[in-house]
Scaffold this motif. Sequence first.
Motif, PDB file in Angstrom:
ATOM      1  N   MET A  95       8.324  13.726   2.500  1.00  0.00           N
ATOM      2  CA  MET A  95       7.398  13.774   1.363  1.00  0.00           C
ATOM      3  C   MET A  95       6.254  12.770   1.543  1.00  0.00           C
ATOM      4  O   MET A  95       5.141  13.000   1.069  1.00  0.00           O
ATOM      5  CB  MET A  95       8.163  13.487   0.067  1.00  0.00           C
ATOM      6  N   LEU A  96       6.504  11.678   2.266  1.00  0.00           N
ATOM      7  CA  LEU A  96       5.460  10.675   2.484  1.00  0.00           C
ATOM      8  C   LEU A  96       4.248  11.234   3.216  1.00  0.00           C
ATOM      9  O   LEU A  96       3.137  10.749   3.024  1.00  0.00           O
ATOM     10  CB  LEU A  96       6.022   9.485   3.279  1.00  0.00           C
ATOM     11  N   SER A  97       4.454  12.250   4.047  1.00  0.00           N
ATOM     12  CA  SER A  97       3.311  12.794   4.792  1.00  0.00           C
ATOM     13  C   SER A  97       2.272  13.390   3.854  1.00  0.00           C
ATOM     14  O   SER A  97       1.090  13.406   4.174  1.00  0.00           O
ATOM     15  CB  SER A  97       3.770  13.835   5.818  1.00  0.00           C
ATOM     16  N   GLY A  98       2.704  13.855   2.699  1.00  0.00           N
ATOM     17  CA  GLY A  98       1.754  14.383   1.721  1.00  0.00           C
ATOM     18  C   GLY A  98       1.086  13.296   0.913  1.00  0.00           C
ATOM     19  O   GLY A  98      -0.019  13.469   0.402  1.00  0.00           O
ATOM     20  N   VAL A  99       1.741  12.162   0.801  1.00  0.00           N
ATOM     21  CA  VAL A  99       1.208  11.039   0.021  1.00  0.00           C
ATOM     22  C   VAL A  99       0.288  10.183   0.877  1.00  0.00           C
ATOM     23  O   VAL A  99      -0.791   9.782   0.448  1.00  0.00           O
ATOM     24  CB  VAL A  99       2.375  10.186  -0.547  1.00  0.00           C
ATOM     25  N   LEU A 100       0.711   9.909   2.113  1.00  0.00           N
ATOM     26  CA  LEU A 100      -0.114   9.143   3.041  1.00  0.00           C
ATOM     27  C   LEU A 100      -0.776  10.141   3.979  1.00  0.00           C
ATOM     28  O   LEU A 100      -0.233  10.503   5.004  1.00  0.00           O
ATOM     29  CB  LEU A 100       0.747   8.166   3.846  1.00  0.00           C
ATOM     30  N   ASN A 101      -1.930  10.586   3.609  1.00  0.00           N
ATOM     31  CA  ASN A 101      -2.578  11.673   4.323  1.00  0.00           C
ATOM     32  C   ASN A 101      -3.502  11.130   5.411  1.00  0.00           C
ATOM     33  O   ASN A 101      -4.702  11.016   5.227  1.00  0.00           O
ATOM     34  CB  ASN A 101      -3.357  12.554   3.345  1.00  0.00           C
ATOM     35  N   SER A 102      -2.895  10.794   6.560  1.00  0.00           N
ATOM     36  CA  SER A 102      -3.682  10.329   7.701  1.00  0.00           C
ATOM     37  C   SER A 102      -3.077  10.922   8.972  1.00  0.00           C
ATOM     38  O   SER A 102      -1.939  11.381   8.969  1.00  0.00           O
ATOM     39  CB  SER A 102      -3.667   8.799   7.782  1.00  0.00           C
TER      40      SER A 102
ATOM     41  N   VAL B 214       0.845  -1.197   0.000  1.00  0.00           N
ATOM     42  CA  VAL B 214       0.000   0.000   0.000  1.00  0.00           C
ATOM     43  C   VAL B 214       0.881   1.247   0.000  1.00  0.00           C
ATOM     44  O   VAL B 214       0.637   2.190  -0.760  1.00  0.00           O
ATOM     45  CB  VAL B 214      -0.962  -0.001   1.217  1.00  0.00           C
ATOM     46  N   LEU B 215       1.916   1.244   0.837  1.00  0.00           N
ATOM     47  CA  LEU B 215       2.843   2.368   0.878  1.00  0.00           C
ATOM     48  C   LEU B 215       3.514   2.554  -0.490  1.00  0.00           C
ATOM     49  O   LEU B 215       3.548   3.661  -1.037  1.00  0.00           O
ATOM     50  CB  LEU B 215       3.906   2.143   1.960  1.00  0.00           C
TER      51      LEU B 215
ATOM     52  N   ASN C 108       2.661   8.793  -7.028  1.00  0.00           N
ATOM     53  CA  ASN C 108       3.195  10.145  -6.855  1.00  0.00           C
ATOM     54  C   ASN C 108       4.706  10.167  -7.065  1.00  0.00           C
ATOM     55  O   ASN C 108       5.444  10.853  -6.357  1.00  0.00           O
ATOM     56  CB  ASN C 108       2.885  10.636  -5.431  1.00  0.00           C
ATOM     57  N   LEU C 109       5.178   9.426  -8.037  1.00  0.00           N
ATOM     58  CA  LEU C 109       6.612   9.227  -8.256  1.00  0.00           C
ATOM     59  C   LEU C 109       7.381  10.531  -8.481  1.00  0.00           C
ATOM     60  O   LEU C 109       8.553  10.628  -8.114  1.00  0.00           O
ATOM     61  CB  LEU C 109       6.824   8.279  -9.446  1.00  0.00           C
ATOM     62  N   ALA C 110       6.727  11.541  -9.026  1.00  0.00           N
ATOM     63  CA  ALA C 110       7.399  12.825  -9.272  1.00  0.00           C
ATOM     64  C   ALA C 110       7.849  13.477  -7.966  1.00  0.00           C
ATOM     65  O   ALA C 110       8.776  14.292  -7.964  1.00  0.00           O
ATOM     66  CB  ALA C 110       6.474  13.771 -10.031  1.00  0.00           C
ATOM     67  N   ARG C 111       7.234  13.114  -6.849  1.00  0.00           N
ATOM     68  CA  ARG C 111       7.611  13.675  -5.545  1.00  0.00           C
ATOM     69  C   ARG C 111       8.842  13.002  -4.945  1.00  0.00           C
ATOM     70  O   ARG C 111       9.328  13.425  -3.901  1.00  0.00           O
ATOM     71  CB  ARG C 111       6.458  13.508  -4.545  1.00  0.00           C
ATOM     72  N   PHE C 112       9.333  11.930  -5.569  1.00  0.00           N
ATOM     73  CA  PHE C 112      10.399  11.127  -4.981  1.00  0.00           C
ATOM     74  C   PHE C 112      11.587  10.972  -5.924  1.00  0.00           C
ATOM     75  O   PHE C 112      11.800   9.896  -6.493  1.00  0.00           O
ATOM     76  CB  PHE C 112       9.854   9.750  -4.578  1.00  0.00           C
ATOM     77  N   PRO C 113      12.377  12.027  -6.091  1.00  0.00           N
ATOM     78  CA  PRO C 113      13.590  11.892  -6.905  1.00  0.00           C
ATOM     79  C   PRO C 113      14.581  10.938  -6.216  1.00  0.00           C
ATOM     80  O   PRO C 113      14.386  10.544  -5.058  1.00  0.00           O
ATOM     81  CB  PRO C 113      14.136  13.318  -6.968  1.00  0.00           C
ATOM     82  N   ILE C 114      15.640  10.592  -6.900  1.00  0.00           N
ATOM     83  CA  ILE C 114      16.600   9.586  -6.443  1.00  0.00           C
ATOM     84  C   ILE C 114      17.234   9.943  -5.096  1.00  0.00           C
ATOM     85  O   ILE C 114      17.598   9.051  -4.339  1.00  0.00           O
ATOM     86  CB  ILE C 114      17.684   9.330  -7.525  1.00  0.00           C
ATOM     87  N   ASP C 115      17.342  11.230  -4.766  1.00  0.00           N
ATOM     88  CA  ASP C 115      17.925  11.588  -3.473  1.00  0.00           C
ATOM     89  C   ASP C 115      16.892  11.552  -2.347  1.00  0.00           C
ATOM     90  O   ASP C 115      17.232  11.753  -1.185  1.00  0.00           O
ATOM     91  CB  ASP C 115      18.634  12.944  -3.528  1.00  0.00           C
ATOM     92  N   PHE C 116      15.638  11.257  -2.670  1.00  0.00           N
ATOM     93  CA  PHE C 116      14.585  11.102  -1.669  1.00  0.00           C
ATOM     94  C   PHE C 116      14.285   9.620  -1.426  1.00  0.00           C
ATOM     95  O   PHE C 116      13.909   9.224  -0.340  1.00  0.00           O
ATOM     96  CB  PHE C 116      13.294  11.779  -2.117  1.00  0.00           C
TER      97      PHE C 116
END
Length: 176
Positions: free
Chosen positions: A95-102, A40-41, A48-56
């Motif tokens: 960045m995960l806090s914006g993707v997993l909004n709970s 799920v994660l 939302n792959l654009a939010r996670f570049p290689i350094d993230f």
Amino acid sequence: MTLNQSISLGNVEEFILVIRGHKVILDSELARLYNVETKVLNQAVKRNLARFPIDFMFQLTREEFEILRSQNVTSSQWGGRRTPPYAFTEQGIAMLSGVLNSDRAIQVNIAIMRVFVKMRRMIVSNKELSEKLSELEKRYDKQFTMVFQAIRELMAQPKKDLKTIGFINDKKNDRG
């Protein structure tokens, strides 16, 4: 158990690994902290792959995964996983806090960010202390060398005790 009790700094610190020179947490550990399944994660991240570049975030190579698996006595933690895990840096976790909004995701992210800040402060503090100690060593004569050496040993990172596995027989083979 309340949300705040289940997310302690100690819990988070044990999940942080250094891979490719970065402090990271693996997707399976983050999923456990967020109380979601790993898939799920990862699906939320892939949407939302654009939010996670290689350094993230980056995926471990098969070799890195095998080394990691061999360092842990039990591989059941990763179950029947077919692909190497993703590793999230501090920025990726933020960045995960914006993707997993709970509410849980927000609380977990706050706890994780606090751990990373604490680790940075400890590293800076240790570096500053080491520099001050070096300055003192230059000013004082050789009679204090042992004192400075003892202080450096106390400052050093504690070595992790390697737990031996198996039975150790102190007696020689009785079968003669």
